[in-house]
Design a protein around this motif. Sequence first.
Motif, PDB file in Angstrom:
ATOM      1  N   ALA A 130       7.286 -40.846 -15.122  1.00 23.59           N
ATOM      2  CA  ALA A 130       6.907 -41.933 -14.209  1.00 23.59           C
ATOM      3  C   ALA A 130       5.588 -42.558 -14.629  1.00 23.59           C
ATOM      4  O   ALA A 130       5.420 -43.778 -14.638  1.00 23.59           O
ATOM      5  CB  ALA A 130       6.807 -41.395 -12.789  1.00 23.59           C
ATOM      6  N   LEU A 131       4.652 -41.699 -14.988  1.00 20.90           N
ATOM      7  CA  LEU A 131       3.322 -42.169 -15.370  1.00 20.90           C
ATOM      8  C   LEU A 131       3.416 -43.101 -16.581  1.00 20.90           C
ATOM      9  O   LEU A 131       2.848 -44.181 -16.614  1.00 20.90           O
ATOM     10  CB  LEU A 131       2.475 -40.946 -15.708  1.00 20.90           C
ATOM     11  N   ALA A 172       4.964 -46.464 -15.921  1.00 20.25           N
ATOM     12  CA  ALA A 172       4.200 -47.350 -15.037  1.00 20.25           C
ATOM     13  C   ALA A 172       3.187 -48.185 -15.811  1.00 20.25           C
ATOM     14  O   ALA A 172       2.699 -49.192 -15.311  1.00 20.25           O
ATOM     15  CB  ALA A 172       3.490 -46.537 -13.965  1.00 20.25           C
ATOM     16  N   VAL A 173       2.864 -47.773 -17.020  1.00 18.46           N
ATOM     17  CA  VAL A 173       1.840 -48.505 -17.777  1.00 18.46           C
ATOM     18  C   VAL A 173       2.374 -49.884 -18.142  1.00 18.46           C
ATOM     19  O   VAL A 173       3.426 -50.004 -18.748  1.00 18.46           O
ATOM     20  CB  VAL A 173       1.477 -47.751 -19.065  1.00 18.46           C
ATOM     21  N   PRO A 174       1.654 -50.930 -17.732  1.00 12.51           N
ATOM     22  CA  PRO A 174       2.134 -52.266 -18.063  1.00 12.51           C
ATOM     23  C   PRO A 174       2.005 -52.523 -19.561  1.00 12.51           C
ATOM     24  O   PRO A 174       1.003 -52.184 -20.169  1.00 12.51           O
ATOM     25  CB  PRO A 174       1.229 -53.200 -17.267  1.00 12.51           C
ATOM     26  N   ARG A 196       9.065 -57.763 -20.628  1.00 11.59           N
ATOM     27  CA  ARG A 196       8.767 -57.597 -19.213  1.00 11.59           C
ATOM     28  C   ARG A 196       9.968 -57.126 -18.409  1.00 11.59           C
ATOM     29  O   ARG A 196       9.917 -56.129 -17.699  1.00 11.59           O
ATOM     30  CB  ARG A 196       8.290 -58.944 -18.671  1.00 11.59           C
ATOM     31  N   ALA A 240      11.048 -53.637 -19.282  1.00 12.52           N
ATOM     32  CA  ALA A 240      10.096 -52.659 -18.771  1.00 12.52           C
ATOM     33  C   ALA A 240      10.306 -52.449 -17.281  1.00 12.52           C
ATOM     34  O   ALA A 240      10.270 -51.332 -16.775  1.00 12.52           O
ATOM     35  CB  ALA A 240       8.671 -53.119 -19.055  1.00 12.52           C
ATOM     36  N   GLN A 241      10.532 -53.559 -16.584  1.00 11.48           N
ATOM     37  CA  GLN A 241      10.685 -53.433 -15.133  1.00 11.48           C
ATOM     38  C   GLN A 241      11.968 -52.717 -14.772  1.00 11.48           C
ATOM     39  O   GLN A 241      12.025 -51.924 -13.838  1.00 11.48           O
ATOM     40  CB  GLN A 241      10.673 -54.810 -14.484  1.00 11.48           C
ATOM     41  N   ARG A 281      11.511 -49.047 -15.309  1.00 10.88           N
ATOM     42  CA  ARG A 281      10.377 -48.393 -14.669  1.00 10.88           C
ATOM     43  C   ARG A 281      10.807 -47.391 -13.608  1.00 10.88           C
ATOM     44  O   ARG A 281      11.680 -47.672 -12.796  1.00 10.88           O
ATOM     45  CB  ARG A 281       9.479 -49.465 -14.042  1.00 10.88           C
ATOM     46  N   LEU A 319       9.650 -46.143 -10.474  1.00  7.61           N
ATOM     47  CA  LEU A 319       8.618 -46.418  -9.475  1.00  7.61           C
ATOM     48  C   LEU A 319       8.485 -45.211  -8.563  1.00  7.61           C
ATOM     49  O   LEU A 319       9.454 -44.792  -7.948  1.00  7.61           O
ATOM     50  CB  LEU A 319       9.026 -47.620  -8.632  1.00  7.61           C
ATOM     51  N   LEU A 320       7.292 -44.664  -8.509  1.00  3.67           N
ATOM     52  CA  LEU A 320       7.080 -43.563  -7.582  1.00  3.67           C
ATOM     53  C   LEU A 320       6.838 -44.129  -6.199  1.00  3.67           C
ATOM     54  O   LEU A 320       6.301 -45.213  -6.053  1.00  3.67           O
ATOM     55  CB  LEU A 320       5.863 -42.751  -8.004  1.00  3.67           C
ATOM     56  N   ARG A 340      14.940 -45.591  -7.534  1.00  2.00           N
ATOM     57  CA  ARG A 340      15.012 -46.673  -6.550  1.00  2.00           C
ATOM     58  C   ARG A 340      15.799 -46.243  -5.311  1.00  2.00           C
ATOM     59  O   ARG A 340      15.426 -46.582  -4.193  1.00  2.00           O
ATOM     60  CB  ARG A 340      15.636 -47.913  -7.184  1.00  2.00           C
TER      61      ARG A 340
END
Lengths: 333, 357, 355
Positions: free
Chosen positions: B254-255, B258-260, B267, B270-271, B274, B276-277, B346
Amino acid sequence: MFAYVVRRLFNVVITLLVVTMVTFGVFFLVPKLTGSDPALLYVGKTADAAALDGIRTKLGLDDPIYVQYGKFLQGLVVGRDYDAGPDTTHCAAPCFGYSFKTDQEVWPYLIDRLPVTLSLALGAAILWVIGGVGAGVISALRKGRAADRIVMTTALAGVSLPIYFTGLVSAAIFCYWLGWLPPPGYVDFAVNPLEWATNLLLPWITLAFLFAATYARLTRANMLETLSEDYIRTARAKGLRERDVVGKHGLRSGLTPLITVFGLDLGSLLGGAILTETTFNLRGLGEATLTSIRQNDLPIILGVTLFAAFFIVIANLVVDLLYAAVDPRVRLS
Amino acid sequence: MSTPLLEVTGLQKHFPITAGLLRRQVAAVRAVDGIDLTVNKGETLGLVGESGCGKSTAGRLITRILEPTGGTVTFDGQDITHIKRGPLRDLRRDVQMIFQDPYSSLNPRHTVGTIVSAPLQIQKIPTPQGLKKAVQELLELVGLNPEHYNRYPHEFSGGQRQRIGIARALALKPKMIVADEPVSALDVSIQAQVVNLLDDLQRELDLTYLFIAHDLSVVRHISDRVAVMYLGKVVEVAPRDDLYAHPRHPYTVALMSAVPVPDPSRRDKAQRERVLLTGDVPSPIDPPSGCRFRTRCWKAQDVCASEQPPLTVLADGHQVACHFPVSDEEQHAAGSGRSAAAAQARDKIATVVADPE
Amino acid sequence: MTTSVPVTELGPADLSPPKSFLEVRDLRVQFATDDGIVKSVDGVSFGLERGKTLGIVGESGSGKSVTSLAILGLHRTRSNAKVSGEIWLDGEELIKADNERVRRLRGRKMSMIFQDPLSAMHPYFTIGQQIVEAYRIHHGGSKKAAKQKAIDMLARVGIPQPSRRVDDYPHQFSGGMRQRAMIAMSLINNPELLIADEPTTALDVTVQAQILDLIRDLQEEFGSAVIMITHDLGVVAELADDILVMYGGKAIERGPAEAVFRTPEHPYTWGLLGSMPRLDREVRDRLNPIKGTPPSLINLPSGCSFHPRCPYAGRNGDRSFTERPELTGTTHAVACHMPPELRREIFIQEVSPNL
Ligand SMILES: Nc1ncnc2c1ncn2[C@@H]1O[C@H](COP(=O)(O)OP(=O)(O)OP(=O)(O)O)[C@@H](O)[C@H]1O
Ligand SMILES: Nc1ncnc2c1ncn2[C@@H]1O[C@H](COP(=O)(O)OP(=O)(O)O)[C@@H](O)[C@H]1O
Ligand code: SF4
Ligand code: SF4
Ligand SMILES: [Mg+2]
Ligand SMILES: [Mg+2]
């Protein structure tokens, strides 16, 4: 919260105990060390040896210091008997003993003076809070402009002029030269409220001027700091009117730090405003302090010291409780 | 390369919380709650994790600025867990710390010369060519002008101040430096200068670093191995490239995701990928039972609540504290990176948001 | 992807009416301080359409926040700032508008999210009170109705149990929740322009990802124009359609996000990209920092203010040292004296391989 208050009250008692101990130590031990005799103070220089001895036994001045201190505490809490053979005097609690000079009981003597100090301190406090905080806020809002300069210059004068100077000069002008005010004095509120107020007006103003000056400067500094906080910028960014930005968001946090200062100032004034009282010839606790020190009247000194300490410690507690009420971040524990 | 210089086992630091009439201890902040770490001679171990997970506390325990509550710290073969004053001073020669805030960590009333020479004077280190010369050499070493000797910290920019802090740390020729977020307060362009400096110094002086940071890209750049912390625990340790390519602990996954990424064309990808926590890191005063990450973990099962997963070595050499480590298949599921994990995450969000606590 | 306003049409000489929803023309903000005049923003122009996001990137002190505060008209009260230029919002010029007019727009038509949500919320008022206030300033109505709106909005931004948490004070929220509350507060009036000034700088990456996701969703839902201010190139790459790079109070490069990241043309932008270690690249042996430090805004270097740090300053005779480069170009505009062909060549030959 409850545990906190209990713990704090416990602290109050401890603090007062320490204060009595220190004062007791200083005023009863020092004469011993320097070889002067409290009994002599009590009966006067002309007394013969027999009278002196009588006094010594009656007051227990020959007992070891801790016994004397114990008896003193006992007097405070449950009252105390002074007996020297046939003539026993009972001194009801809280007993601070008898004045060396006048033979009066200390407690009624101080209680008698309390209203004077109370009237003086509270009246002045109202004036200086309104005047000082008001001037400080105006000064902060008009930073760098004429109003700010005037307030700050006046405040500087207020901080730097000693009270006996402002007091005597204004008394000379308003009471004697212009005759607008009666000469300062104390009339009991219950006897004549109007005279009570007019007689105290000049002392109030003089005392308040001194404090208002400090408060104006403090308020100004706090307000300026608050107005530059991020949350004030947020308030503006919401579209709040500047009036509300200052009045609702600014004042509340800008004035909070003043609670501490105010509490301590009022607390210490309630223990006696020595300079003001002597300048205006008011017979309050402050005047009693000065007289007793001058006359080496140990029981009274002990009494006024304890009174002053009591007010300060209580003011401290009240300040902390108030602070917690105003600032949700402060947790009492 | 792989002789351990520093070994930490079961290290704990609990800060007591007191309350009530008698101020009895009612609870404790378990800032560091049993961590195992090894730092080998000459390497850089990166320590990453979110704010409040205990990174700084761990650094302070290792440098013995703080007294550990439990566990052991061994430096260069010597047990320093509860070392006494005298030997502690000797330890200071070998282990130095660099701090995050270049503004508050330097005394504004002292000149650069005084600041940098302080360790030398305290330790009474003889300086054959004179103290001033020694300090000026240090200043030069960290890329400052030796003529800055008599200047005050406020005359320097953030990056320069950080260099002063580094010069001070190097004064005693330490074997190891614990750097607590040394570049976090700096601008990107200045950050790169300081990172390069730390790199160069390590090569020249044969230093060992424990590099604490929350910026995963910087840590990846500078570290040989990386340890990930969560809520007072180390959850994963692995060589740098393995960790970034194949994170095994769900939190690490997760970490990282999360890094952009500074690439707008990636984009959407990546999204999509991702993880998301949800929610926040729980309080270290009352951490969750079993695995501490379970309240935010999308792989959590019943056993996670009852059994604390120990830090164990997997077949691929990662040390991971998780009952169900993330596999490569999971990571590359459905051909598009971590989308499976992301989808699960999600779903989990939906339930968590709907659920009252 | 790109805003419809070609860059060359913007500038001090341009008197044509604005075409974009937000148009900033030749914005200048100066502060009079004891040390001299600080030129915090020095001739910045850009445009932004509804539903689009502009990312403003730059190092600390480059004038990003001052720019955003100028748009909201927050340099008007109790400030030593001098603001000039034009700001057109939906056909209305704001710099010359009177205070009351701008105040009415603030928080309603345009609103702002600040960097540090702890210091940006009043510590003595509950989250609910602060959001309710933001609503009632512009809409009036009962406190009860406003509070219900606040609760709904808190739920929308993902605060669990909003009806209970609405009565909490800011310090009782975690950093991420505070920023969510701040977002709820700035969106309560459906603003058409939302300025986010480093909204995630104080947050952890996992929380940052949540917040960026939230801002993206909300923008889709409300169709607002968003200005995203940050020093993190990763964050703008996530959100922005267009990017404006600031250095020393000036815009030095501006264009569509793809273009600015794929073929950056200003040496400073190259420097920024070269300084950053990136997770999506192989590990480099060394980073390529920009030498030197950012300039003082009181005493800006002559000519191109980047020249003391620019490796290519010598390639233009003495122009880099004497003449200020204007921002030129259409969709992708750059302020540099090097001819565009040379810049592209340098980028491909020297810079790109090291990124
Ligand atoms: N002196 C202290 N007393 C009580 N709690 C403390 C103390 N020092 C740290 N803590 C707590 O211990 C935990 C870990 O703190 P630490 O400073 O190590 O975090 P960190 O990982 O370095 O975070 P950051 O990234 O924000 O620097 C936090 O919950 C913190 O509040
Ligand atoms: N009220 C002020 N008075 C004087 N200078 C200011 C003021 N506000 C900002 N500045 C200066 O303007 C410059 C730009 O600031 P800012 O926009 O906050 O930078 P950032 O790009 O980091 O957001 C900085 O040099 C800052 O010191
Ligand atoms: S042990 Fe369970 S809860 Fe913890 S990280 Fe692994 S799968 Fe998630
Ligand atoms: S104008 Fe000159 S100094 Fe400025 S960026 Fe271009 S090449 Fe460098
Ligand atoms: Mg830390
Ligand atoms: Mg800023």
